[in-house]
Write an enzyme that holds these catalytic residues in place. Structure first.
Site, PDB file in Angstrom:
ATOM      1  N   SER A 142     144.299 -21.874 103.739  1.00 51.29           N
ATOM      2  CA  SER A 142     144.711 -23.124 104.393  1.00 51.29           C
ATOM      3  C   SER A 142     146.057 -22.870 105.036  1.00 51.29           C
ATOM      4  CB  SER A 142     144.849 -24.228 103.326  1.00 51.29           C
ATOM      5  OG  SER A 142     145.539 -25.350 103.840  1.00 51.29           O
ATOM      6  N   TYR A 155     147.560 -27.410  95.038  1.00 51.78           N
ATOM      7  CA  TYR A 155     146.825 -26.890  96.194  1.00 51.78           C
ATOM      8  C   TYR A 155     147.655 -25.834  96.930  1.00 51.78           C
ATOM      9  CZ  TYR A 155     143.821 -27.269 100.390  1.00 51.78           C
ATOM     10  OH  TYR A 155     142.963 -27.020 101.437  1.00 51.78           O
TER      11      TYR A 155
HETATM   12  P1  NAD Z   1     134.422 -30.431 101.182  1.00 49.82           P
HETATM   13  O1  NAD Z   1     134.861 -31.349 100.088  1.00 49.82           O
HETATM   14  O2  NAD Z   1     133.704 -30.958 102.363  1.00 49.82           O
HETATM   15  O3  NAD Z   1     133.542 -29.250 100.603  1.00 49.82           O
HETATM   16  C1  NAD Z   1     133.875 -28.612  99.417  1.00 49.82           C
HETATM   17  C2  NAD Z   1     132.674 -27.850  98.926  1.00 49.82           C
HETATM   18  O4  NAD Z   1     133.024 -27.238  97.689  1.00 49.82           O
HETATM   19  C3  NAD Z   1     131.454 -28.751  98.639  1.00 49.82           C
HETATM   20  O5  NAD Z   1     130.290 -28.029  98.941  1.00 49.82           O
HETATM   21  C4  NAD Z   1     131.576 -28.982  97.130  1.00 49.82           C
HETATM   22  O6  NAD Z   1     130.328 -29.279  96.530  1.00 49.82           O
HETATM   23  C5  NAD Z   1     132.090 -27.622  96.700  1.00 49.82           C
HETATM   24  N1  NAD Z   1     132.740 -27.643  95.411  1.00 49.82           N
HETATM   25  C6  NAD Z   1     133.739 -28.432  94.959  1.00 49.82           C
HETATM   26  N2  NAD Z   1     134.030 -28.121  93.694  1.00 49.82           N
HETATM   27  C7  NAD Z   1     133.201 -27.113  93.334  1.00 49.82           C
HETATM   28  C8  NAD Z   1     133.010 -26.362  92.152  1.00 49.82           C
HETATM   29  N3  NAD Z   1     133.726 -26.589  91.041  1.00 49.82           N
HETATM   30  N4  NAD Z   1     132.044 -25.417  92.160  1.00 49.82           N
HETATM   31  C9  NAD Z   1     131.277 -25.177  93.238  1.00 49.82           C
HETATM   32  N5  NAD Z   1     131.431 -25.852  94.396  1.00 49.82           N
HETATM   33  C10 NAD Z   1     132.376 -26.804  94.425  1.00 49.82           C
HETATM   34  O7  NAD Z   1     135.775 -29.671 101.593  1.00 49.82           O
HETATM   35  P2  NAD Z   1     136.163 -28.816 102.889  1.00 49.82           P
HETATM   36  O8  NAD Z   1     137.200 -29.566 103.607  1.00 49.82           O
HETATM   37  O9  NAD Z   1     134.960 -28.341 103.609  1.00 49.82           O
HETATM   38  O10 NAD Z   1     136.904 -27.614 102.181  1.00 49.82           O
HETATM   39  C11 NAD Z   1     136.389 -26.311 102.099  1.00 49.82           C
HETATM   40  C12 NAD Z   1     137.534 -25.347 101.914  1.00 49.82           C
HETATM   41  O11 NAD Z   1     138.391 -25.386 103.050  1.00 49.82           O
HETATM   42  C13 NAD Z   1     138.416 -25.649 100.699  1.00 49.82           C
HETATM   43  O12 NAD Z   1     138.795 -24.450 100.067  1.00 49.82           O
HETATM   44  C14 NAD Z   1     139.617 -26.315 101.320  1.00 49.82           C
HETATM   45  O13 NAD Z   1     140.769 -26.153 100.536  1.00 49.82           O
HETATM   46  C15 NAD Z   1     139.710 -25.564 102.625  1.00 49.82           C
HETATM   47  N6  NAD Z   1     140.478 -26.256 103.661  1.00 49.82           N
HETATM   48  C16 NAD Z   1     140.090 -27.478 104.115  1.00 49.82           C
HETATM   49  C17 NAD Z   1     140.831 -28.085 105.106  1.00 49.82           C
HETATM   50  C18 NAD Z   1     140.469 -29.415 105.690  1.00 49.82           C
HETATM   51  O14 NAD Z   1     141.264 -29.960 106.478  1.00 49.82           O
HETATM   52  N7  NAD Z   1     139.329 -29.972 105.402  1.00 49.82           N
HETATM   53  C19 NAD Z   1     141.971 -27.463 105.609  1.00 49.82           C
HETATM   54  C20 NAD Z   1     142.339 -26.230 105.110  1.00 49.82           C
HETATM   55  C21 NAD Z   1     141.572 -25.628 104.132  1.00 49.82           C
END
Ligand code: NAD
Length: 260
Positions: A142, A155
């Site tokens: 991130s 985080y």
């Molecule tokens: P999201 O909530 O849409 O998806 C998260 C996914 O992880 C889902 O499929 C959920 O079921 C799964 N998950 C959660 N806990 C879990 C566990 N204990 N075991 C297995 N699966 C699990 O989130 P997202 O925004 O798509 O985030 C995905 C990644 O991207 C994360 O690592 C997040 O930190 C990172 N990220 C997101 C953003 C953003 O703006 N959305 C920005 C930077 C980084």
């Protein structure tokens, strides 16, 4: 083209992980999905995305906070697909609170899911990648792996940790055909961020669109969300031969967030 390769994308039942899974499937990779909630629809979408290549799609519901379940998932991929060639460590959760009010259980869960899970998947996937002579690890960190924001201590700590872990493993594999890199997205409008949009709308007494505009205006100079499709295509690039000597990088896709 990634025909004949097998990709595991953790946390791929929604959001960024699903976007990455779809991009890899379009390039012909077999894809193993992981995550909570409905797994049928994401599997159908990924199967359709790779239909022209006749890809195989699998699913394992391992809770990424549980090392034993991670080990079971990796063993299943070895059995059913002959190993994991592309490992995308994407599963992640968020909790927002000042440090002195941060629930201990949330701290432990964030460190386990956002950081330690990548240690476990990598330690189990790397030997096979080296043995087969090709491998790609893409860790979804991130902007918070590069800079901090208030109220996100766990985080930010986990994502900085993941960036450091990426560099270390990239050095340990530097003379092998396995590359290890991280991608650092800025705001992406997924369920994880929608919660923060809703909280902002409530706190500021504004509607959802205005809350999104305010979130972006604070941090992301492009005023545009990064998309799961863009993150998927960057992952495909990191899996390409052109990227064979990209090692230990943390590639921001953040609309200028970390340029400030
Ligand atoms: P999201 O909530 O849409 O998806 C998260 C996914 O992880 C889902 O499929 C959920 O079921 C799964 N998950 C959660 N806990 C879990 C566990 N204990 N075991 C297995 N699966 C699990 O989130 P997202 O925004 O798509 O985030 C995905 C990644 O991207 C994360 O690592 C997040 O930190 C990172 N990220 C997101 C953003 C953003 O703006 N959305 C920005 C930077 C980084």
């Amino acid at each position: 083209m990634l025909n004949g390769k097998t990709a595991l994308v953790t946390g791929s039942t929604s959001g960024i992980g699903l976007g990455i899974a779809l991009s890899l499937a379009r390039q012909g990779a077999n894809v193993v999905l992981n995550g909570f909630g409905d797994a049928e629809e994401p599997q159908a979408l990924v199967r359709e995305a790779g239909a022209a290549h006749g890809i195989r799609v699998g699913y394992h519901g391992a809770d990424m906070s549980q090392p034993a379940q991670i080990a079971e998932m990796m063993a299943q991929i070895d059995r059913d697909f002959g190993g994991c060639d592309i490992l995308v460590n994407n599963a992640g959760i968020q909790h927002v609170a000042p440090l002195d009010e941060f629930p201990i259980e949330r701290w432990d869960a964030i460190i386990a899911i956002n950081l330690s899970s990548a240690f476990h998947t990598m330690r189990l996937a790397l030997p096979g990648m080296k043995q087969r002579g090709w491998g790609r690890v893409v860790n979804i960190a991130s902007v918070h792996g590069l800079v901090a924001s208030t109220n996100k201590s766990a985080y930010v700590a986990a994502k900085h940790g993941l960036v450091g872990l990426t560099k270390t493993v990239a050095l340990e594999t530097a003379t092998t055909p396995v590359t290890v890199n991280a991608i650092c997205p800025g705001w992406v409008l997924t369920p994880l961020v929608q919660k923060q949009v809703d909280a902002r709308a409530l706190a500021d007494g504004v509607d959802g669109d205005e809350a999104k505009r305010r979130l972006l205006a604070e941090k992301q100079p492009s005023l545009q969300f990064t998309t799961p499709e863009q993150l998927g295509e960057l992952t495909v690039f990191l899996c390409s031969e052109a990227a064979a000597n990209v090692r230990g990088q943390s590639w921001a896709l953040d609309g200028g967030w970390t340029a400030q």
